[in-house]
Design a protein around this motif. Structure first.
Motif, PDB file in Angstrom:
ATOM      1  N   ILE A 104       0.817  -1.219   0.000  1.00  0.00           N
ATOM      2  CA  ILE A 104       0.000   0.000   0.000  1.00  0.00           C
ATOM      3  C   ILE A 104       0.853   1.273   0.000  1.00  0.00           C
ATOM      4  CG2 ILE A 104      -0.345   0.071   2.507  1.00  0.00           C
ATOM      5  CD1 ILE A 104      -3.217   0.963   1.981  1.00  0.00           C
ATOM      6  N   ILE A 105       1.974   1.257   0.726  1.00  0.00           N
ATOM      7  CA  ILE A 105       2.878   2.419   0.744  1.00  0.00           C
ATOM      8  C   ILE A 105       3.462   2.633  -0.650  1.00  0.00           C
ATOM      9  CG2 ILE A 105       5.076   3.308   1.647  1.00  0.00           C
ATOM     10  CD1 ILE A 105       2.850   3.416   3.746  1.00  0.00           C
ATOM     11  N   ARG A 106       3.902   1.559  -1.296  1.00  0.00           N
ATOM     12  CA  ARG A 106       4.458   1.681  -2.652  1.00  0.00           C
ATOM     13  C   ARG A 106       3.407   2.179  -3.642  1.00  0.00           C
ATOM     14  NH1 ARG A 106       7.357  -2.179  -0.118  1.00  0.00           N
ATOM     15  NH2 ARG A 106       9.580  -2.336  -0.547  1.00  0.00           N
ATOM     16  N   LEU A 107       2.166   1.715  -3.477  1.00  0.00           N
ATOM     17  CA  LEU A 107       1.096   2.170  -4.369  1.00  0.00           C
ATOM     18  C   LEU A 107       0.828   3.662  -4.183  1.00  0.00           C
ATOM     19  CD1 LEU A 107      -1.358  -0.847  -4.031  1.00  0.00           C
ATOM     20  CD2 LEU A 107      -0.082  -0.182  -6.082  1.00  0.00           C
ATOM     21  N   ALA A 108       0.820   4.123  -2.936  1.00  0.00           N
ATOM     22  CA  ALA A 108       0.562   5.543  -2.666  1.00  0.00           C
ATOM     23  C   ALA A 108       1.673   6.419  -3.241  1.00  0.00           C
ATOM     24  CB  ALA A 108       0.416   5.766  -1.167  1.00  0.00           C
ATOM     25  N   ILE A 109       2.901   5.919  -3.201  1.00  0.00           N
ATOM     26  CA  ILE A 109       4.025   6.674  -3.768  1.00  0.00           C
ATOM     27  C   ILE A 109       3.953   6.680  -5.293  1.00  0.00           C
ATOM     28  CG2 ILE A 109       6.547   6.656  -4.079  1.00  0.00           C
ATOM     29  CD1 ILE A 109       6.678   5.570  -1.141  1.00  0.00           C
ATOM     30  N   LYS A 110       3.683   5.526  -5.884  1.00  0.00           N
ATOM     31  CA  LYS A 110       3.653   5.409  -7.347  1.00  0.00           C
ATOM     32  C   LYS A 110       2.477   6.175  -7.962  1.00  0.00           C
ATOM     33  CE  LYS A 110       3.592   2.049 -11.101  1.00  0.00           C
ATOM     34  NZ  LYS A 110       4.793   2.281 -11.856  1.00  0.00           N
ATOM     35  N   TYR A 111       1.345   6.218  -7.243  1.00  0.00           N
ATOM     36  CA  TYR A 111       0.135   6.866  -7.764  1.00  0.00           C
ATOM     37  C   TYR A 111      -0.287   8.013  -6.845  1.00  0.00           C
ATOM     38  CZ  TYR A 111      -0.108   2.652 -10.615  1.00  0.00           C
ATOM     39  OH  TYR A 111       0.171   1.643 -11.503  1.00  0.00           O
ATOM     40  N   PRO A 112       0.468   9.114  -6.812  1.00  0.00           N
ATOM     41  CA  PRO A 112       0.155  10.206  -5.879  1.00  0.00           C
ATOM     42  C   PRO A 112      -1.193  10.883  -6.151  1.00  0.00           C
ATOM     43  CG  PRO A 112       1.855  10.888  -7.425  1.00  0.00           C
ATOM     44  CD  PRO A 112       1.633   9.421  -7.643  1.00  0.00           C
ATOM     45  N   GLY A 113      -1.722  10.742  -7.348  1.00  0.00           N
ATOM     46  CA  GLY A 113      -3.006  11.341  -7.683  1.00  0.00           C
ATOM     47  C   GLY A 113      -4.201  10.443  -7.402  1.00  0.00           C
ATOM     48  N   ARG A 114      -3.952   9.276  -6.858  1.00  0.00           N
ATOM     49  CA  ARG A 114      -5.023   8.331  -6.564  1.00  0.00           C
ATOM     50  C   ARG A 114      -5.182   8.165  -5.059  1.00  0.00           C
ATOM     51  NH1 ARG A 114      -4.088   3.321 -10.740  1.00  0.00           N
ATOM     52  NH2 ARG A 114      -6.298   3.132 -11.069  1.00  0.00           N
ATOM     53  N   GLN A 115      -6.411   7.925  -4.645  1.00  0.00           N
ATOM     54  CA  GLN A 115      -6.659   7.571  -3.261  1.00  0.00           C
ATOM     55  C   GLN A 115      -6.320   6.095  -3.092  1.00  0.00           C
ATOM     56  OE1 GLN A 115      -7.301   9.587  -0.790  1.00  0.00           O
ATOM     57  NE2 GLN A 115      -7.324   7.910   0.656  1.00  0.00           N
ATOM     58  N   VAL A 116      -5.530   5.770  -2.065  1.00  0.00           N
ATOM     59  CA  VAL A 116      -5.156   4.394  -1.761  1.00  0.00           C
ATOM     60  C   VAL A 116      -5.685   4.089  -0.356  1.00  0.00           C
ATOM     61  CG1 VAL A 116      -3.252   2.758  -1.522  1.00  0.00           C
ATOM     62  CG2 VAL A 116      -3.103   4.590  -3.215  1.00  0.00           C
ATOM     63  N   VAL A 117      -6.481   3.028  -0.260  1.00  0.00           N
ATOM     64  CA  VAL A 117      -7.150   2.684   0.991  1.00  0.00           C
ATOM     65  C   VAL A 117      -6.745   1.281   1.404  1.00  0.00           C
ATOM     66  CG1 VAL A 117      -9.404   2.342   2.112  1.00  0.00           C
ATOM     67  CG2 VAL A 117      -9.118   4.145   0.382  1.00  0.00           C
ATOM     68  N   GLY A 118      -6.471   1.118   2.682  1.00  0.00           N
ATOM     69  CA  GLY A 118      -6.135  -0.201   3.204  1.00  0.00           C
ATOM     70  C   GLY A 118      -7.065  -0.592   4.335  1.00  0.00           C
ATOM     71  N   TYR A 119      -7.276  -1.882   4.459  1.00  0.00           N
ATOM     72  CA  TYR A 119      -8.022  -2.450   5.583  1.00  0.00           C
ATOM     73  C   TYR A 119      -7.138  -3.486   6.242  1.00  0.00           C
ATOM     74  CZ  TYR A 119     -12.204  -0.201   3.822  1.00  0.00           C
ATOM     75  OH  TYR A 119     -13.119   0.729   3.421  1.00  0.00           O
ATOM     76  N   GLU A 120      -6.895  -3.308   7.534  1.00  0.00           N
ATOM     77  CA  GLU A 120      -6.078  -4.242   8.296  1.00  0.00           C
ATOM     78  C   GLU A 120      -6.661  -4.362   9.698  1.00  0.00           C
ATOM     79  OE1 GLU A 120      -3.875  -6.949   9.687  1.00  0.00           O
ATOM     80  OE2 GLU A 120      -3.587  -6.391   7.587  1.00  0.00           O
ATOM     81  N   LEU A 121      -6.895  -5.582  10.130  1.00  0.00           N
ATOM     82  CA  LEU A 121      -7.503  -5.823  11.438  1.00  0.00           C
ATOM     83  C   LEU A 121      -6.483  -5.859  12.571  1.00  0.00           C
ATOM     84  CD1 LEU A 121     -10.326  -6.188  12.484  1.00  0.00           C
ATOM     85  CD2 LEU A 121     -10.126  -8.630  12.101  1.00  0.00           C
TER      86      LEU A 121
END
Length: 157
Positions: A38-55
């Motif tokens: 998720i961190i890599r996705l947020a860096i690669k796609y700064p114009g996109r919202q990246v959401v994670g779910y972790e319990l």
């Protein structure tokens, strides 16, 4: 268990080839763990919202703190069971879940109207759907990474 470097690269490759019509679509990581994807996705796609779910609290906390330290404003991580949240919004889902969780996700997606465009899964398949594309990793197990085009599967699009 975090995705391997090769698996993360394959998931990002499958995500990069979904087409420009979904370039602003949020990316949702189900079971985002320690944040390695998720961190890599947020860096690669700064114009996109990246959401994670972790319990689990510790992986969730590490991901939240890491994203804040890196100044990532496009990332939100919820400490929630993704099977209990509404997954009907337009999104691209990425995941690395064990087989029982994939089966539960399969039932959840089949049981609700959804605008989810694609689902990219590391190693484990959705039981009732055929992947549109599969990458076999160059590892000991020839591990698969699957991409499903859910809109074409009749899940709402």
């Amino acid at each position: 268990m975090p995705s391997s470097r090769k698996a993360r690269e394959a998931m990002m490759q499958l995500l990069a080839t979904v087409g420009t019509e979904v370039e602003k679509t949020p990316i949702v990581d189900l079971g985002s763990g320690w944040g390695s994807l998720i961190i890599r996705l947020a860096i690669k796609y700064p114009g996109r919202q990246v959401v994670g779910y972790e319990l689990s609290i510790m992986p969730w906390l590490v991901t939240v703190l890491t994203s804040k330290l890196l100044g990532l404003k496009n990332i939100t991580v919820y400490r929630q069971d993704f099977l209990k949240v509404d997954l009907s919004a337009d999104a691209i889902i990425v995941c690395y879940l064990f087989p029982a969780a994939m089966a539960a996700l399969d039932v959840k997606l089949a049981g609700q109207k959804t605008a989810i465009q694609y689902l990219i899964s590391n190693n484990f398949a959705l039981p009732s759907l055929q992947a549109e594309k599969t990458i076999r990793l160059d590892d000991f197990y020839r591990s698969p990474v699957y991409r499903y085009h859910l809109v074409d599967e009749g899940n709402g699009g």
